[in-house]
Design a protein around this motif. Structure first.
Motif, short mmCIF file in Angstrom:
data_model
loop_
_atom_site.label_atom_id
_atom_site.label_comp_id
_atom_site.label_asym_id
_atom_site.label_seq_id
_atom_site.Cartn_x
_atom_site.Cartn_y
_atom_site.Cartn_z
N GLU A 629 0.84 -1.21 0.00
CA GLU A 629 0.00 0.00 0.00
C GLU A 629 0.86 1.25 0.00
O GLU A 629 0.61 2.21 -0.75
CB GLU A 629 -0.92 0.00 1.21
N ARG A 630 1.90 1.27 0.84
CA ARG A 630 2.80 2.43 0.87
C ARG A 630 3.50 2.61 -0.47
O ARG A 630 3.66 3.73 -0.95
CB ARG A 630 3.84 2.25 1.99
N TYR A 631 3.90 1.48 -1.07
CA TYR A 631 4.59 1.53 -2.37
C TYR A 631 3.67 2.09 -3.45
O TYR A 631 4.08 2.95 -4.24
CB TYR A 631 5.05 0.12 -2.73
N LEU A 632 2.42 1.63 -3.48
CA LEU A 632 1.47 2.09 -4.49
C LEU A 632 1.09 3.55 -4.31
O LEU A 632 0.79 4.25 -5.29
CB LEU A 632 0.21 1.22 -4.46
N ASN A 633 1.10 4.01 -3.08
CA ASN A 633 0.72 5.40 -2.81
C ASN A 633 1.88 6.38 -2.94
O ASN A 633 1.67 7.59 -2.93
CB ASN A 633 0.13 5.53 -1.40
N SER A 634 3.10 5.84 -3.09
CA SER A 634 4.27 6.72 -3.17
C SER A 634 4.54 7.15 -4.60
O SER A 634 4.24 6.43 -5.56
CB SER A 634 5.50 6.00 -2.60
N GLU A 635 5.12 8.33 -4.74
CA GLU A 635 5.48 8.83 -6.06
C GLU A 635 6.54 7.93 -6.70
O GLU A 635 6.48 7.63 -7.90
CB GLU A 635 6.02 10.26 -5.94
#
Length: 654
Positions: A629-635
């Motif tokens: 989730e953090r990876y997908l939400n990061s630029e």
């Protein structure tokens, strides 16, 4: 060959235990009749115990049922292959194992020679009868000839001429008559036949010696009981000490057991018969240790004739090892799901696929791949497996055949390798006609069925080979790619703690568009470039005239540790080969940056089914995994995904 070796090792081990107990406890018990029975019985039971089965009397645990989660959008997703290869059966020309056949032929030839020698010895006796003088004494037929030692063979007694008028004649006659009355020759002939066939079993020679010894003990005891003069009898034995035997299956008055026999004659105390009850727990122990493990299987009872027993005894071959292709018609069959870990088609969980899936037409006859007994036949789990057959192969292997359209056997039926047991179909949780086939070794678990198919090879077509055949786009023209960011507008899809599925998909799509904005080789078109909701029909219409259609999505997963990416294509589409090829290119790009990736297929999904160009549905990750989730939400994550997707698009053109 492995089944034969395992069987023979079990037989030797069982007979070794019985022989050891006999030597330690019963050898000098003085119970000669019981010992004779013990030796014959334990010798025979040693061959039969490995064929015995211990059923586990409990109901079967059904195969795992899978309920479709309500969040699952691709309800008609079929099964994922865990390889990058398409496998097609190709008939194998050289099927025989020359070394194995040579060993078996050599053993059989030696056994045949021993049997011929045994038959020859019988004809030797016939010739000896013709050359001997036949006389009748006390109602018995006696053959006198120039032999060195007296012996008996069934009802015939052979006496040296030198003993005919000797004082020891009557005593020797009494001894040989015991052999005749007790039918010792039957034991001897059967023992020699078994030894001729299984000449390589060292325990059989020991059993033969003990059986001969017991025969002599029994004859000695009865003669002494009749004459009441053991000293005189022992003197007669010493008179025959230099005589030599000539016929292997005959009962000789003197063998190389004189010392042991004299000790037995002078032994007064006999072992109690109750000691022989020790055999019962020993039998139970050996049966549980060396009999076949049927697990949860039903064990079919033997018939009321000897045919079943005969089949079990003589069929000591590899016929119980699965070894042939499970479908009668191999033409056009494709292996669509391999053995090993894969993404489950419904739960989207990486699980062990315990068999292989063979895509074929409905009604293709399904074959039993080895001899065995049907332990399940019918609808065991209608939702998951549909019509299923399970076969036990001598308690060593087990095979399963699922999703059948018809079943032509029933529980308890005996089947032979190559017998038609049913027909391939699409019952249960299946989106197209195929056969799910499993091989299980009860002591090891599930094994790769491909390793057991000896009459077919599987030719592998890799992505590199496809690259020479499949090229997306037209020569000297831009590659036209349509990217479809899923959802939009009031349909935000799955919502994470930050951005929604529709927002991330649009950002990734826009980044890919920017990557090729100035490209002379690739032209990117977006189905939507803002937050709006389009119908599926409108999305698919954009694929007309395109070379590739990519739909972007995210998912949830029941396993919070799962962070897999997937690419799904429609295997029934006319563009399936090109779609699969691009999915594999996408997988390769992400695996190079150590991202987990699987390629799967479906026969449904509206977008993939109706696309007018090669198309894949690309799931770029799971919101259910905190790291993902953090990876997908990061630029950084969105740019990296867009870059790898762009690299795969470029690779598809060259």
């Amino acid at each position: 060959m492995n089944a034969i070796l395992i069987y023979l090792l079990k037989v030797i081990a069982i007979q070794a235990v019985f022989y050891l107990i006999y030597t330690l406890i019963f050898h000098k018990s003085g119970r000669h009749s019981i010992n004779r029975f013990y030796l014959i019985f334990t010798l025979a039971i040693g061959f039969l115990i490995p064929f015995m089965s211990i059923p586990k009397f409990q109901s079967y645990e059904p195969y795992l049922e899978v309920d479709k989660p309500i969040w699952y959008e691709l309800s008609d997703l079929a099964e994922f292959s865990n390889t990058e290869a398409e496998l097609i059966p190709v008939e194998r020309i050289n099927q025989s194992d020359f070394t194995t056949e040579l060993i078996v032929a050599g053993i059989s030839l030696i056994s045949l020679l021993f049997l011929m020698k045994l038959i020859y010895s019988h004809f030797e006796l016939i010739r000896l009868k013709r050359q001997s003088k036949e006389i009748s004494k006390n109602g018995h037929r006696i053959y006198c000839s120039q032999i060195e030692s007296p012996f008996s063979y069934f009802k015939s007694i052979f006496i040296p001429k030198s003993l005919l008028d000797s004082t020891s004649f009557d005593t020797i006659m009494e001894h040989e008559l015991v052999h005749v009355k007790k039918l010792h020759s039957i034991d001897r002939v059967l023992m020699e036949v078994i030894l001729s066939i299984f000449w390589f079993n060292p325990l059989l020679y020991l059993f033969r010696n003990r059986l001969i010894e017991t025969h002599e003990f029994q004859a000695d005891a009865e003669v002494i009981a009749l004459q009441q003069d053991p000293i005189a009898y022992q003197e007669i034995l010493f008179q025959q000490i230099n005589a030599q035997k000539v016929i292997s299956s005959a009962n000789y008055f003197k063998l190389n057991t004189i010392k042991t026999r004299i000790k037995m004659m002078n032994k007064n105390q006999k072992l109690s018969k109750w000691h022989y009850l020790f055999i019962l727990p020993l039998m139970v122990f050996l049966i549980f240790s060396f009999s076949s493990r049927e697990g949860e299987e039903f064990v079919a009872p033997l018939k009321n004739d000897v045919s079943d027993v005969f089949d079990y005894v003589v069929n000591l071959s590899d016929s119980y090892t699965p070894s042939i292709f499970p479908l009668k018609d191999a033409e056009g069959v494709k292996l669509t799901a391999s053995f090993g870990k894969r993404i489950h088609p419904i739960l989207q969980v990486e699980r062990m696929h315990e068999g292989i899936d063979l895509k074929t037409y409905k009604g293709n006859p399904v074959l039993a791949t080895a001899d065995g007994i049907v332990v399940e036949a019918g609808i065991i789990n209608e939702i998951s497996w549909g019509k299923i057959i399970r076969i036990s192969h001598n308690g060593i292997f087990e095979t399963v055949y699922a999703h059948l359209s018809d079943i032509e056997v029933k529980s308890g039926d005996k089947v032979k390798r190559g017998d038609i047991i049913g027909k391939a179909g699409t019952t249960g949780e299946s989106t197209g006609p195929h056969l799910h086939y499993e091989v299980k070794e009860l002591n090891k678990g599930f094994l790769n069925p491909v390793d057991f198919i000896n009459d077919f090879d599987f030719k592998r077509y890799t992505s590199i080979e496809k690259k020479d055949i499949i090229k997306l786009g037209k020569p000297n023209q831009k590659l036209k790619v349509v990217i479809d960011p899923g959802h939009g507008g009031r349909d935000q899809g799955i919502v994470s703690s930050n951005l929604s599925e529709s927002e991330i998909a649009l950002m990734v799509a826009n980044q890919v568009f920017e990557n090729f904005k100035s490209s002379d080789e690739v032209e990117i078109t977006l189905t939507r470039d803002k937050d709006e909701l389009l119908s599926l029909k409108d999305r698919v219409s954009k694929s007309e005239g395109a070379d590739l259609f990519i739909s972007l999505h995210m998912e949830l997963h029941e396993d919070e540790e799962e962070e897999m990416m997937t690419a799904i294509y429609n295997y029934q589409s006319e563009h399936s080969a090109a779609s699969q090829y691009f999915g594999e290119l996408l997988s390769k790009e992400f695996e190079e940056i150590n991202r987990k990736f699987k390629v799967g297929y479906t026969e449904g999904n509206y977008v993939l089914k109706n696309a007018m160009s090669p198309a894949v549905l690309y799931n770029i990750g799971y919101f259910s995994n905190s790291e993902s989730e953090r990876y997908l939400n990061s630029e950084k994550g969105m740019k990296e995904i867009a870059q790898e997707l762009s690299d795969a698009i470029m690779a598809s053109k060259y």
